[in-house]
Design a protein around this motif. Structure first.
Motif, PDB file in Angstrom:
ATOM      1  N   GLN A 197       0.814  -1.215   0.000  1.00 18.67           N
ATOM      2  CA  GLN A 197       0.000   0.000   0.000  1.00 18.67           C
ATOM      3  C   GLN A 197       0.853   1.273   0.000  1.00 18.67           C
ATOM      4  N   LEU A 198       2.160   1.134   0.235  1.00 20.22           N
ATOM      5  CA  LEU A 198       3.041   2.306   0.251  1.00 20.22           C
ATOM      6  C   LEU A 198       3.535   2.692  -1.136  1.00 20.22           C
ATOM      7  N   SER A 199       3.322   1.820  -2.109  1.00 25.16           N
ATOM      8  CA  SER A 199       3.853   2.046  -3.456  1.00 25.16           C
ATOM      9  C   SER A 199       3.347   3.372  -4.033  1.00 25.16           C
ATOM     10  N   GLY A 200       4.292   4.211  -4.465  1.00 25.11           N
ATOM     11  CA  GLY A 200       3.943   5.485  -5.088  1.00 25.11           C
ATOM     12  C   GLY A 200       3.517   6.570  -4.131  1.00 25.11           C
ATOM     13  N   LYS A 201       3.570   6.290  -2.832  1.00 24.84           N
ATOM     14  CA  LYS A 201       3.124   7.266  -1.828  1.00 24.84           C
ATOM     15  C   LYS A 201       4.299   8.065  -1.257  1.00 24.84           C
ATOM     16  N   ILE A 202       3.996   9.237  -0.740  1.00 27.83           N
ATOM     17  CA  ILE A 202       4.933  10.017   0.071  1.00 27.83           C
ATOM     18  C   ILE A 202       4.817   9.478   1.501  1.00 27.83           C
ATOM     19  N   ILE A 203       5.932   9.028   2.046  1.00 28.55           N
ATOM     20  CA  ILE A 203       5.892   8.319   3.328  1.00 28.55           C
ATOM     21  C   ILE A 203       6.328   9.245   4.460  1.00 28.55           C
ATOM     22  N   ILE A 204       5.482   9.376   5.470  1.00 33.85           N
ATOM     23  CA  ILE A 204       5.840  10.118   6.674  1.00 33.85           C
ATOM     24  C   ILE A 204       5.759   9.144   7.852  1.00 33.85           C
ATOM     25  N   HIS A 234       1.316   8.574   2.956  1.00 33.41           N
ATOM     26  CA  HIS A 234       0.970   7.388   3.741  1.00 33.41           C
ATOM     27  C   HIS A 234       1.735   7.500   5.055  1.00 33.41           C
ATOM     28  N   GLY A 235       1.011   7.381   6.149  1.00 36.81           N
ATOM     29  CA  GLY A 235       1.626   7.511   7.468  1.00 36.81           C
ATOM     30  C   GLY A 235       2.020   6.165   8.048  1.00 36.81           C
ATOM     31  N   ILE A 236       3.194   6.119   8.661  1.00 35.98           N
ATOM     32  CA  ILE A 236       3.671   4.916   9.336  1.00 35.98           C
ATOM     33  C   ILE A 236       3.852   5.234  10.815  1.00 35.98           C
ATOM     34  N   LYS A 275      16.299   2.151  11.159  1.00 40.62           N
ATOM     35  CA  LYS A 275      17.160   2.932  10.264  1.00 40.62           C
ATOM     36  C   LYS A 275      16.687   2.795   8.814  1.00 40.62           C
ATOM     37  N   GLU A 276      16.393   1.570   8.403  1.00 40.24           N
ATOM     38  CA  GLU A 276      15.916   1.342   7.044  1.00 40.24           C
ATOM     39  C   GLU A 276      14.545   1.987   6.827  1.00 40.24           C
ATOM     40  N   VAL A 277      13.669   1.852   7.817  1.00 42.90           N
ATOM     41  CA  VAL A 277      12.329   2.445   7.698  1.00 42.90           C
ATOM     42  C   VAL A 277      12.438   3.958   7.526  1.00 42.90           C
ATOM     43  N   MET A 278      13.288   4.594   8.345  1.00 45.84           N
ATOM     44  CA  MET A 278      13.435   6.048   8.229  1.00 45.84           C
ATOM     45  C   MET A 278      14.075   6.439   6.901  1.00 45.84           C
ATOM     46  N   SER A 279      14.997   5.603   6.417  1.00 41.91           N
ATOM     47  CA  SER A 279      15.707   5.951   5.188  1.00 41.91           C
ATOM     48  C   SER A 279      14.799   5.943   3.963  1.00 41.91           C
ATOM     49  N   VAL A 280      13.680   5.174   4.016  1.00 38.49           N
ATOM     50  CA  VAL A 280      12.740   5.172   2.881  1.00 38.49           C
ATOM     51  C   VAL A 280      11.569   6.125   3.130  1.00 38.49           C
ATOM     52  N   SER A 281      11.657   6.890   4.214  1.00 36.23           N
ATOM     53  CA  SER A 281      10.631   7.881   4.526  1.00 36.23           C
ATOM     54  C   SER A 281      11.002   9.227   3.914  1.00 36.23           C
ATOM     55  N   ASP A 282       9.994  10.015   3.614  1.00 36.71           N
ATOM     56  CA  ASP A 282      10.237  11.369   3.110  1.00 36.71           C
ATOM     57  C   ASP A 282      10.292  12.389   4.236  1.00 36.71           C
ATOM     58  N   LEU A 283       9.703  12.024   5.373  1.00 30.06           N
ATOM     59  CA  LEU A 283       9.679  12.920   6.526  1.00 30.06           C
ATOM     60  C   LEU A 283       9.506  12.079   7.787  1.00 30.06           C
ATOM     61  N   VAL A 284      10.237  12.450   8.830  1.00 28.45           N
ATOM     62  CA  VAL A 284      10.095  11.808  10.150  1.00 28.45           C
ATOM     63  C   VAL A 284       9.538  12.844  11.114  1.00 28.45           C
ATOM     64  N   LEU A 285       8.651  12.405  11.990  1.00 29.86           N
ATOM     65  CA  LEU A 285       8.004  13.313  12.938  1.00 29.86           C
ATOM     66  C   LEU A 285       8.425  12.989  14.370  1.00 29.86           C
ATOM     67  N   GLU A 300      19.260  10.779  14.515  1.00 28.33           N
ATOM     68  CA  GLU A 300      19.480   9.632  13.636  1.00 28.33           C
ATOM     69  C   GLU A 300      18.889   9.892  12.258  1.00 28.33           C
ATOM     70  N   ALA A 301      17.630  10.339  12.220  1.00 28.08           N
ATOM     71  CA  ALA A 301      16.988  10.617  10.942  1.00 28.08           C
ATOM     72  C   ALA A 301      17.711  11.728  10.186  1.00 28.08           C
ATOM     73  N   LEU A 302      18.056  12.804  10.904  1.00 24.37           N
ATOM     74  CA  LEU A 302      18.741  13.924  10.260  1.00 24.37           C
ATOM     75  C   LEU A 302      20.109  13.500   9.736  1.00 24.37           C
ATOM     76  N   SER A 303      20.798  12.631  10.462  1.00 22.83           N
ATOM     77  CA  SER A 303      22.098  12.137   9.995  1.00 22.83           C
ATOM     78  C   SER A 303      21.950  11.359   8.698  1.00 22.83           C
ATOM     79  N   LEU A 304      20.819  10.662   8.537  1.00 23.87           N
ATOM     80  CA  LEU A 304      20.548   9.939   7.291  1.00 23.87           C
ATOM     81  C   LEU A 304      20.190  10.879   6.145  1.00 23.87           C
ATOM     82  N   GLY A 305      19.905  12.129   6.497  1.00 20.24           N
ATOM     83  CA  GLY A 305      19.497  13.099   5.479  1.00 20.24           C
ATOM     84  C   GLY A 305      18.000  13.207   5.321  1.00 20.24           C
ATOM     85  N   ILE A 306      17.254  12.652   6.287  1.00 16.76           N
ATOM     86  CA  ILE A 306      15.792  12.706   6.237  1.00 16.76           C
ATOM     87  C   ILE A 306      15.329  13.882   7.103  1.00 16.76           C
TER      88      ILE A 306
END
Length: 378
Positions: A197-204, A234-236, A275-285, A300-306
Protein backbone atom coordinates in the motif's frame (compact mmCIF):
# COMPACT_ATOMS: atom_id res chain seq x y z
CA UNK A 1 56.02 -1.87 36.57
CA UNK A 2 52.67 -0.64 37.93
CA UNK A 3 50.48 1.43 35.65
CA UNK A 4 49.64 4.89 36.93
CA UNK A 5 46.04 5.56 37.86
CA UNK A 6 45.70 7.68 34.70
CA UNK A 7 46.68 4.82 32.36
CA UNK A 8 45.75 1.55 34.06
CA UNK A 9 42.64 -0.28 32.86
CA UNK A 10 39.46 0.52 34.76
CA UNK A 11 36.62 -1.75 35.82
CA UNK A 12 33.26 -0.07 35.26
CA UNK A 13 29.93 -1.43 36.51
CA UNK A 14 26.79 0.00 34.89
CA UNK A 15 23.46 -0.84 36.53
CA UNK A 16 20.00 -0.55 34.99
CA UNK A 17 16.69 -2.44 35.28
CA UNK A 18 16.86 -4.53 32.09
CA UNK A 19 18.33 -4.73 28.60
CA UNK A 20 15.27 -4.97 26.36
CA UNK A 21 15.26 -1.82 24.19
CA UNK A 22 15.42 1.94 24.59
CA UNK A 23 17.78 4.88 24.83
CA UNK A 24 19.14 4.04 28.30
CA UNK A 25 19.87 0.49 27.20
CA UNK A 26 21.53 1.55 23.97
CA UNK A 27 23.68 4.08 25.79
CA UNK A 28 24.77 1.38 28.23
CA UNK A 29 25.89 -0.89 25.38
CA UNK A 30 27.64 1.97 23.59
CA UNK A 31 29.72 2.76 26.67
CA UNK A 32 30.40 -0.94 27.25
CA UNK A 33 31.66 -1.35 23.69
CA UNK A 34 33.91 1.70 24.02
CA UNK A 35 35.40 0.43 27.29
CA UNK A 36 36.22 -2.98 25.83
CA UNK A 37 37.72 -1.44 22.68
CA UNK A 38 40.02 0.66 24.87
CA UNK A 39 41.19 -2.19 27.07
CA UNK A 40 38.94 -1.67 30.08
CA UNK A 41 36.65 -4.11 31.89
CA UNK A 42 32.94 -3.54 31.27
CA UNK A 43 30.43 -5.05 33.67
CA UNK A 44 26.66 -4.59 33.37
CA UNK A 45 24.06 -5.65 35.93
CA UNK A 46 20.38 -5.93 35.00
CA UNK A 47 17.48 -8.38 34.84
CA UNK A 48 18.56 -9.30 31.31
CA UNK A 49 16.76 -8.89 28.01
CA UNK A 50 17.11 -9.15 24.26
CA UNK A 51 20.17 -6.90 24.12
CA UNK A 52 22.32 -9.14 26.35
CA UNK A 53 23.70 -11.24 23.44
CA UNK A 54 24.97 -8.06 21.78
CA UNK A 55 26.59 -6.90 25.02
CA UNK A 56 28.38 -10.24 25.38
CA UNK A 57 29.40 -10.36 21.71
CA UNK A 58 31.03 -6.94 22.10
CA UNK A 59 33.10 -8.10 25.06
CA UNK A 60 31.06 -6.88 28.03
CA UNK A 61 30.08 -9.08 30.97
CA UNK A 62 26.52 -9.36 32.20
CA UNK A 63 25.33 -10.22 35.71
CA UNK A 64 21.65 -11.05 36.03
CA UNK A 65 19.88 -9.47 38.98
CA UNK A 66 16.34 -8.28 39.81
CA UNK A 67 17.92 -5.02 40.95
CA UNK A 68 15.45 -2.88 38.99
CA UNK A 69 12.33 -4.44 40.50
CA UNK A 70 10.32 -1.85 42.41
CA UNK A 71 10.06 -3.62 45.75
CA UNK A 72 11.32 -2.94 49.25
CA UNK A 73 12.55 -6.52 49.25
CA UNK A 74 15.15 -5.38 46.76
CA UNK A 75 16.94 -3.54 49.55
CA UNK A 76 18.30 -6.93 50.56
CA UNK A 77 20.48 -6.69 47.47
CA UNK A 78 22.47 -3.84 49.06
CA UNK A 79 24.82 -6.18 50.88
CA UNK A 80 25.17 -8.50 47.88
CA UNK A 81 26.10 -5.56 45.66
CA UNK A 82 28.59 -4.26 48.21
CA UNK A 83 30.37 -7.64 48.16
CA UNK A 84 30.23 -7.64 44.37
CA UNK A 85 31.91 -4.22 44.18
CA UNK A 86 34.74 -5.42 46.42
CA UNK A 87 35.20 -8.82 44.78
CA UNK A 88 35.30 -7.40 41.26
CA UNK A 89 37.46 -4.42 42.27
CA UNK A 90 35.06 -1.98 40.61
CA UNK A 91 36.58 1.46 40.00
CA UNK A 92 33.46 3.27 38.77
CA UNK A 93 29.84 2.52 39.70
CA UNK A 94 27.54 4.06 37.07
CA UNK A 95 23.83 4.18 37.99
CA UNK A 96 21.29 4.75 35.20
CA UNK A 97 17.81 4.26 36.71
CA UNK A 98 16.08 5.09 39.97
CA UNK A 99 15.31 1.76 41.66
CA UNK A 100 18.69 0.17 40.97
CA UNK A 101 20.27 3.52 41.79
CA UNK A 102 18.89 3.35 45.34
CA UNK A 103 20.35 -0.11 45.82
CA UNK A 104 23.63 1.02 44.29
CA UNK A 105 23.80 4.26 46.22
CA UNK A 106 23.05 2.66 49.60
CA UNK A 107 25.60 -0.08 48.92
CA UNK A 108 28.19 2.52 47.94
CA UNK A 109 27.44 4.89 50.82
CA UNK A 110 28.13 2.13 53.36
CA UNK A 111 31.64 1.49 52.02
CA UNK A 112 34.95 3.02 53.10
CA UNK A 113 35.22 6.36 51.24
CA UNK A 114 38.94 5.79 50.80
CA UNK A 115 38.55 2.54 48.87
CA UNK A 116 35.02 2.44 47.45
CA UNK A 117 34.35 3.01 43.72
CA UNK A 118 33.68 6.46 42.36
CA UNK A 119 29.98 7.11 41.80
CA UNK A 120 28.42 8.39 38.56
CA UNK A 121 24.72 8.84 37.85
CA UNK A 122 23.06 9.70 34.55
CA UNK A 123 19.77 11.59 34.55
CA UNK A 124 18.06 10.23 31.44
CA UNK A 125 14.70 11.92 31.95
CA UNK A 126 12.69 14.59 33.73
CA UNK A 127 11.49 12.26 36.47
CA UNK A 128 8.74 13.19 38.91
CA UNK A 129 10.31 15.48 41.49
CA UNK A 130 10.45 13.71 44.84
CA UNK A 131 12.80 11.99 47.26
CA UNK A 132 12.68 8.78 45.22
CA UNK A 133 13.98 10.54 42.11
CA UNK A 134 16.58 12.54 44.03
CA UNK A 135 18.91 9.53 44.07
CA UNK A 136 19.82 10.30 40.46
CA UNK A 137 21.48 13.51 41.63
CA UNK A 138 23.66 11.86 44.28
CA UNK A 139 26.56 10.88 42.05
CA UNK A 140 29.97 12.41 42.56
CA UNK A 141 29.41 13.34 38.94
CA UNK A 142 25.93 13.68 37.47
CA UNK A 143 25.58 13.34 33.70
CA UNK A 144 22.71 15.28 32.07
CA UNK A 145 21.77 14.02 28.59
CA UNK A 146 20.67 17.45 27.34
CA UNK A 147 20.50 21.09 28.39
CA UNK A 148 16.84 20.46 29.12
CA UNK A 149 17.79 17.85 31.71
CA UNK A 150 20.57 20.00 33.16
CA UNK A 151 18.04 22.80 33.69
CA UNK A 152 15.59 20.30 35.21
CA UNK A 153 18.22 19.23 37.77
CA UNK A 154 19.19 22.76 38.73
CA UNK A 155 15.58 23.94 39.01
CA UNK A 156 14.19 21.01 41.00
CA UNK A 157 17.20 20.00 43.09
CA UNK A 158 18.77 23.32 44.11
CA UNK A 159 21.07 21.62 46.63
CA UNK A 160 22.95 19.90 43.80
CA UNK A 161 26.31 21.56 43.18
CA UNK A 162 26.26 22.72 39.51
CA UNK A 163 30.00 22.01 39.30
CA UNK A 164 29.43 18.26 39.49
CA UNK A 165 26.95 18.20 36.55
CA UNK A 166 28.34 17.24 33.15
CA UNK A 167 26.28 17.89 30.00
CA UNK A 168 26.82 14.95 27.65
CA UNK A 169 24.39 14.64 24.76
CA UNK A 170 23.43 11.19 23.53
CA UNK A 171 25.12 10.47 20.23
CA UNK A 172 24.68 9.00 16.78
CA UNK A 173 27.39 7.08 14.95
CA UNK A 174 27.74 8.80 11.55
CA UNK A 175 29.11 5.55 10.10
CA UNK A 176 26.00 3.67 11.24
CA UNK A 177 23.68 6.46 10.07
CA UNK A 178 25.42 7.86 6.97
CA UNK A 179 23.91 10.62 4.85
CA UNK A 180 22.07 9.11 1.89
CA UNK A 181 21.97 5.56 3.27
CA UNK A 182 20.13 3.05 1.07
CA UNK A 183 18.72 -0.26 2.36
CA UNK A 184 19.74 -3.52 0.71
CA UNK A 185 17.80 -4.91 -2.25
CA UNK A 186 16.66 -7.80 -0.05
CA UNK A 187 15.28 -5.45 2.58
CA UNK A 188 13.51 -3.32 -0.02
CA UNK A 189 11.97 -6.37 -1.64
CA UNK A 190 10.58 -7.60 1.68
CA UNK A 191 9.37 -4.09 2.60
CA UNK A 192 7.50 -3.76 -0.70
CA UNK A 193 6.04 -7.24 -0.26
CA UNK A 194 4.89 -6.55 3.32
CA UNK A 195 3.52 -3.05 2.63
CA UNK A 196 2.36 -2.83 -1.00
CA UNK A 197 0.00 0.00 0.00
CA UNK A 198 3.04 2.31 0.25
CA UNK A 199 3.85 2.05 -3.46
CA UNK A 200 3.94 5.48 -5.09
CA UNK A 201 3.12 7.27 -1.83
CA UNK A 202 4.93 10.02 0.07
CA UNK A 203 5.89 8.32 3.33
CA UNK A 204 5.84 10.12 6.67
CA UNK A 205 6.88 8.21 9.78
CA UNK A 206 6.31 8.62 13.50
CA UNK A 207 8.64 6.37 15.51
CA UNK A 208 7.94 5.79 19.20
CA UNK A 209 6.15 3.58 21.69
CA UNK A 210 2.36 3.44 21.47
CA UNK A 211 1.46 5.73 24.32
CA UNK A 212 -0.65 8.88 24.39
CA UNK A 213 2.18 11.30 25.13
CA UNK A 214 4.16 10.26 22.03
CA UNK A 215 1.73 12.16 19.80
CA UNK A 216 0.09 9.48 17.63
CA UNK A 217 -3.25 11.34 17.73
CA UNK A 218 -1.59 14.50 16.39
CA UNK A 219 0.02 12.36 13.69
CA UNK A 220 -3.37 11.06 12.59
CA UNK A 221 -4.60 14.66 12.32
CA UNK A 222 -1.52 15.48 10.27
CA UNK A 223 -2.14 12.66 7.78
CA UNK A 224 -5.82 13.68 7.50
CA UNK A 225 -5.02 17.32 6.74
CA UNK A 226 -2.19 16.58 4.31
CA UNK A 227 -4.48 14.30 2.32
CA UNK A 228 -7.18 17.00 2.32
CA UNK A 229 -4.52 19.36 0.94
CA UNK A 230 -3.92 17.00 -1.97
CA UNK A 231 -0.65 15.44 -0.81
CA UNK A 232 -0.52 11.70 -1.52
CA UNK A 233 0.87 10.66 1.86
CA UNK A 234 0.97 7.39 3.74
CA UNK A 235 1.63 7.51 7.47
CA UNK A 236 3.67 4.92 9.34
CA UNK A 237 3.45 4.54 13.11
CA UNK A 238 6.49 2.49 14.18
CA UNK A 239 6.45 1.35 17.78
CA UNK A 240 5.13 -1.31 20.08
CA UNK A 241 2.37 -1.01 22.64
CA UNK A 242 2.97 -2.07 26.21
CA UNK A 243 0.21 -4.47 27.33
CA UNK A 244 -0.88 -1.75 29.74
CA UNK A 245 -1.47 0.54 26.74
CA UNK A 246 -3.72 -1.90 24.86
CA UNK A 247 -6.75 0.36 25.29
CA UNK A 248 -4.93 3.30 23.71
CA UNK A 249 -3.78 1.11 20.83
CA UNK A 250 -7.41 0.14 20.26
CA UNK A 251 -8.38 3.82 20.42
CA UNK A 252 -5.86 4.60 17.68
CA UNK A 253 -7.16 1.81 15.46
CA UNK A 254 -10.74 2.99 15.91
CA UNK A 255 -9.75 6.59 15.15
CA UNK A 256 -7.99 5.52 11.97
CA UNK A 257 -11.02 3.48 10.92
CA UNK A 258 -13.51 6.24 11.72
CA UNK A 259 -11.55 8.70 9.56
CA UNK A 260 -11.38 6.18 6.69
CA UNK A 261 -7.58 6.12 6.93
CA UNK A 262 -7.14 2.35 7.11
CA UNK A 263 -5.38 2.35 3.73
CA UNK A 264 -3.40 5.50 4.58
CA UNK A 265 -1.83 4.73 7.97
CA UNK A 266 0.07 1.56 8.87
CA UNK A 267 0.91 0.49 12.42
CA UNK A 268 4.03 -1.63 11.98
CA UNK A 269 4.92 -2.36 15.61
CA UNK A 270 8.41 -2.58 17.09
CA UNK A 271 11.15 -2.50 14.45
CA UNK A 272 14.77 -3.48 14.82
CA UNK A 273 15.29 -2.02 11.32
CA UNK A 274 14.15 1.52 12.10
CA UNK A 275 17.16 2.93 10.26
CA UNK A 276 15.92 1.34 7.04
CA UNK A 277 12.33 2.44 7.70
CA UNK A 278 13.44 6.05 8.23
CA UNK A 279 15.71 5.95 5.19
CA UNK A 280 12.74 5.17 2.88
CA UNK A 281 10.63 7.88 4.53
CA UNK A 282 10.24 11.37 3.11
CA UNK A 283 9.68 12.92 6.53
CA UNK A 284 10.10 11.81 10.15
CA UNK A 285 8.00 13.31 12.94
CA UNK A 286 8.65 13.86 16.65
CA UNK A 287 5.38 14.86 18.31
CA UNK A 288 5.88 14.06 21.99
CA UNK A 289 3.50 16.01 24.19
CA UNK A 290 6.00 16.03 27.07
CA UNK A 291 9.57 17.19 26.44
CA UNK A 292 11.90 14.37 25.47
CA UNK A 293 15.02 14.19 27.59
CA UNK A 294 16.98 13.87 24.34
CA UNK A 295 15.08 12.07 21.56
CA UNK A 296 17.68 10.01 19.73
CA UNK A 297 15.47 9.38 16.69
CA UNK A 298 15.75 13.04 15.64
CA UNK A 299 19.54 13.15 15.12
CA UNK A 300 19.48 9.63 13.64
CA UNK A 301 16.99 10.62 10.94
CA UNK A 302 18.74 13.92 10.26
CA UNK A 303 22.10 12.14 10.00
CA UNK A 304 20.55 9.94 7.29
CA UNK A 305 19.50 13.10 5.48
CA UNK A 306 15.79 12.71 6.24
CA UNK A 307 14.08 15.94 7.37
CA UNK A 308 12.43 15.95 10.79
CA UNK A 309 9.52 18.08 11.96
CA UNK A 310 9.02 18.18 15.71
CA UNK A 311 7.68 20.17 18.61
CA UNK A 312 10.07 22.79 19.92
CA UNK A 313 10.75 21.57 23.41
CA UNK A 314 13.09 19.24 25.24
CA UNK A 315 16.06 17.55 23.64
CA UNK A 316 14.30 17.31 20.27
CA UNK A 317 14.09 21.09 20.17
CA UNK A 318 17.80 21.34 20.97
CA UNK A 319 18.73 18.96 18.15
CA UNK A 320 16.46 20.65 15.60
CA UNK A 321 17.79 24.10 16.46
CA UNK A 322 21.31 22.88 15.69
CA UNK A 323 20.65 20.68 12.66
CA UNK A 324 17.28 21.55 11.05
CA UNK A 325 15.67 24.66 12.55
CA UNK A 326 13.05 24.86 9.78
CA UNK A 327 11.50 21.71 11.31
CA UNK A 328 10.62 23.38 14.62
CA UNK A 329 6.93 23.72 15.51
CA UNK A 330 5.35 25.24 18.62
CA UNK A 331 4.03 22.54 20.95
CA UNK A 332 0.42 21.64 20.11
CA UNK A 333 0.21 23.97 17.11
CA UNK A 334 -1.56 21.63 14.69
CA UNK A 335 -1.90 24.27 11.97
CA UNK A 336 1.79 25.07 12.27
CA UNK A 337 2.56 21.36 12.13
CA UNK A 338 0.55 20.95 8.91
CA UNK A 339 2.20 23.97 7.29
CA UNK A 340 5.74 23.00 8.28
CA UNK A 341 5.32 19.35 7.28
CA UNK A 342 3.86 20.38 3.92
CA UNK A 343 6.76 22.77 3.31
CA UNK A 344 9.32 20.08 4.13
CA UNK A 345 7.60 17.65 1.76
CA UNK A 346 7.44 20.08 -1.15
CA UNK A 347 10.68 22.06 -0.74
CA UNK A 348 14.29 21.05 -0.18
CA UNK A 349 15.89 22.49 2.95
CA UNK A 350 19.51 21.90 3.97
CA UNK A 351 20.26 19.67 6.96
CA UNK A 352 23.29 20.80 8.92
CA UNK A 353 26.09 18.32 9.52
CA UNK A 354 25.94 16.56 12.89
CA UNK A 355 28.95 17.84 14.84
CA UNK A 356 27.42 17.90 18.33
CA UNK A 357 25.30 14.78 18.81
CA UNK A 358 27.82 12.11 17.82
CA UNK A 359 28.47 8.75 19.39
CA UNK A 360 32.21 9.35 19.61
CA UNK A 361 31.68 12.63 21.44
CA UNK A 362 29.33 10.94 23.93
CA UNK A 363 31.71 8.05 24.56
CA UNK A 364 34.80 10.23 24.94
CA UNK A 365 33.10 12.65 27.30
CA UNK A 366 31.64 9.87 29.44
CA UNK A 367 35.02 8.20 29.77
CA UNK A 368 36.54 11.57 30.62
CA UNK A 369 34.13 11.74 33.58
CA UNK A 370 35.37 8.34 34.75
CA UNK A 371 39.00 9.41 34.46
CA UNK A 372 38.29 12.76 36.08
CA UNK A 373 36.97 10.98 39.18
CA UNK A 374 39.93 8.62 39.25
CA UNK A 375 42.37 11.48 38.82
CA UNK A 376 40.86 14.68 40.28
CA UNK A 377 43.86 16.75 39.22
CA UNK A 378 43.53 15.88 35.52
Amino acid sequence: MLLSSSTRPLTILQILPALHAGGVERGTLEISRYLVQHGHCSLVMSAGGRMVPQLLAEGGEHFTSPIGKKSLFNLRLIWQLRRFLVEHKVDILHLRSRMPAWVGYLAWRGMDPATRPKLVTTVHGAYSVNAYSSVMTKGERVIAVSSTIRDYILKNYPKVNPDKIRLIYRGVDPQEFPRGYKPSKEWLAKWQHDYPQLSGKIIITLPGRITRWKGQLDFIQLVTRLKQNGINVHGIIAGEADPKKASFLQELKEKISTLNLTNDISLIGHRSDLKEVMSVSDLVLSLSQDPEAFGRITPEALSLGIPVVGYNHGGVGEVLKAMFPVGLVKLGDINGLITTAQQCLTQLYPINENTIFTLGEMQDKTFSVYRELQNPRL
